[in-house]
Design an enzyme around this catalytic site. Structure first.
Site, PDB file in Angstrom:
ATOM      1  N   HIS A 119       3.403  -0.718  -1.629  1.00  0.00           N
ATOM      2  CA  HIS A 119       3.109   0.311  -0.821  1.00  0.00           C
ATOM      3  C   HIS A 119       3.534   1.540  -2.229  1.00  0.00           C
ATOM      4  CE1 HIS A 119       3.304   3.519   2.058  1.00  0.00           C
ATOM      5  NE2 HIS A 119       4.301   4.111   1.312  1.00  0.00           N
ATOM      6  N   CYS A 120       2.580   2.303  -2.185  1.00  0.00           N
ATOM      7  CA  CYS A 120       2.609   3.272  -3.600  1.00  0.00           C
ATOM      8  C   CYS A 120       2.574   4.753  -2.781  1.00  0.00           C
ATOM      9  CB  CYS A 120       1.091   3.285  -4.250  1.00  0.00           C
ATOM     10  SG  CYS A 120       1.347   4.395  -5.270  1.00  0.00           S
ATOM     11  N   PRO A 121       3.945   5.265  -3.049  1.00  0.00           N
ATOM     12  CA  PRO A 121       4.269   6.471  -2.600  1.00  0.00           C
ATOM     13  C   PRO A 121       3.591   7.763  -3.243  1.00  0.00           C
ATOM     14  CG  PRO A 121       5.673   5.807  -4.003  1.00  0.00           C
ATOM     15  CD  PRO A 121       5.173   4.651  -3.990  1.00  0.00           C
ATOM     16  N   ASN A 124       0.778   7.953  -0.877  1.00  0.00           N
ATOM     17  CA  ASN A 124       1.082   7.814   0.480  1.00  0.00           C
ATOM     18  C   ASN A 124       0.539   6.802   1.343  1.00  0.00           C
ATOM     19  OD1 ASN A 124       2.833   8.622   2.488  1.00  0.00           O
ATOM     20  ND2 ASN A 124       1.491   9.983   3.617  1.00  0.00           N
ATOM     21  N   ASN A 125       0.350   5.591   0.874  1.00  0.00           N
ATOM     22  CA  ASN A 125      -0.448   4.519   1.437  1.00  0.00           C
ATOM     23  C   ASN A 125      -0.002   3.343   0.826  1.00  0.00           C
ATOM     24  OD1 ASN A 125      -2.251   3.503   3.350  1.00  0.00           O
ATOM     25  ND2 ASN A 125      -4.000   4.391   2.295  1.00  0.00           N
TER      26      ASN A 125
END
Length: 267
Positions: A119-121, A124-125
């Site tokens: 999960h890559c902040p 945001n996905n």
């Protein structure tokens, strides 16, 4: 995968992607306004340089938008499980739904994602089976735009001729010492960070290993996997046409060869 929007409700993720967008906006408007366009108008650089810079900026933004809004491979509530593949599915102990092996439950998004990498902040996905190629494009085009910006900043200081239509003392005081140096600093940080991320993503794709699998205790079982780089990238991008690997505004279709690798291991 259809071109439909996928939005994750996460205020922290919205803040992170807003910062990324602000960096892109800064380097896509202030740098051309201060360096690129003035030198082009006075004939110091050709029009091709201007076109290439804006093309890199547009592709970077398209990859950012698509990576942040594309469905990463979210599993439906009642998935259709073919009879021949039932032995490759398992029950998620967090959402109590059936999922194929190598899927992972994202606590931030609240659902399972097929072949989830992480999960890559900053987008945001999640990065999963259906948008991994977009995330790879984002890393690549960010490197290109950052390097392009660094070259322009360097040329402004050491190569370009002085602009005759501007007050050089006023320009140096108000712009060079603040805006251009800040741009150079952001360019170094973005290029260095994205280069490392791009290399690690490519290494994972070529070895058919996700970031979560690298962190798992059984990672030694999957590090010896090797395959053709063409086939590996074709599976991730969903096409054997290499020119389409660099185009973010298109749909992706899973290749037939990919199904045999989806269930090799799981997290």
């Amino acid at each position: 995968m259809k071109l439909r929007l996928h939005c994750v409700v996460d205020p922290m993720g919205w803040l992170c992607i807003s910062l990324v967008f602000a960096v892109w906006l800064y380097n896509s408007f202030f740098i051309p306004m201060l360096v690129l366009l003035p030198h082009y108008k006075e004939g110091h650089i050709p029009w091709a340089v201007v076109v290439c810079y804006y093309a890199a900026s547009a592709l970077c933004f398209a990859a950012l938008f698509r990576a942040s809004t594309a469905d990463p491979g979210r599993l439906p509530v009642n998935p259709h499980i073919p009879h021949s593949e039932r032995q490759h599915w398992e029950l998620c102990n967090k959402c109590n739904l059936m999922r194929p092996k190598r899927s992972h439950h994202c606590s931030r998004c609240g659902h399972c994602v097929r072949r989830m990498d992480h999960h890559c902040p900053w987008i945001n996905n999640c990065v999963g089976e259906d948008n991994h190629w977009l995330f790879l494009q984002l890393c690549f085009y960010t490197q290109v735009l950052s390097l392009f910006t660094l070259v322009l900043d360097f040329c402004q200081y050491y190569y370009f001729q002085p602009l005759t239509q501007l007050d050089q003392e006023k320009f140096a005081t108000r712009h060079e010492l603040a805006l251009l140096r800040l741009s150079a600093l952001m360019g170094v940080v973005m290029f260095t960070g994205m280069s490392g991320l791009f290399y690690s993503q490519l290494a994972g794709i070529l070895t058919d290993t996700t970031t979560l699998e690298k962190m798992a205790y059984f990672s030694g079982e999957i590090q010896d996997q090797s395959r053709s780089w063409k086939l590996a990238l074709a599976e991730v991008c969903g096409t054997h046409w290499k020119a389409l690997w660099f185009i973010p505004v298109r749909s992706r279709q899973a290749l037939q060869q990919m199904n045999s690798r989806l269930y090799r291991t799981h997290v």
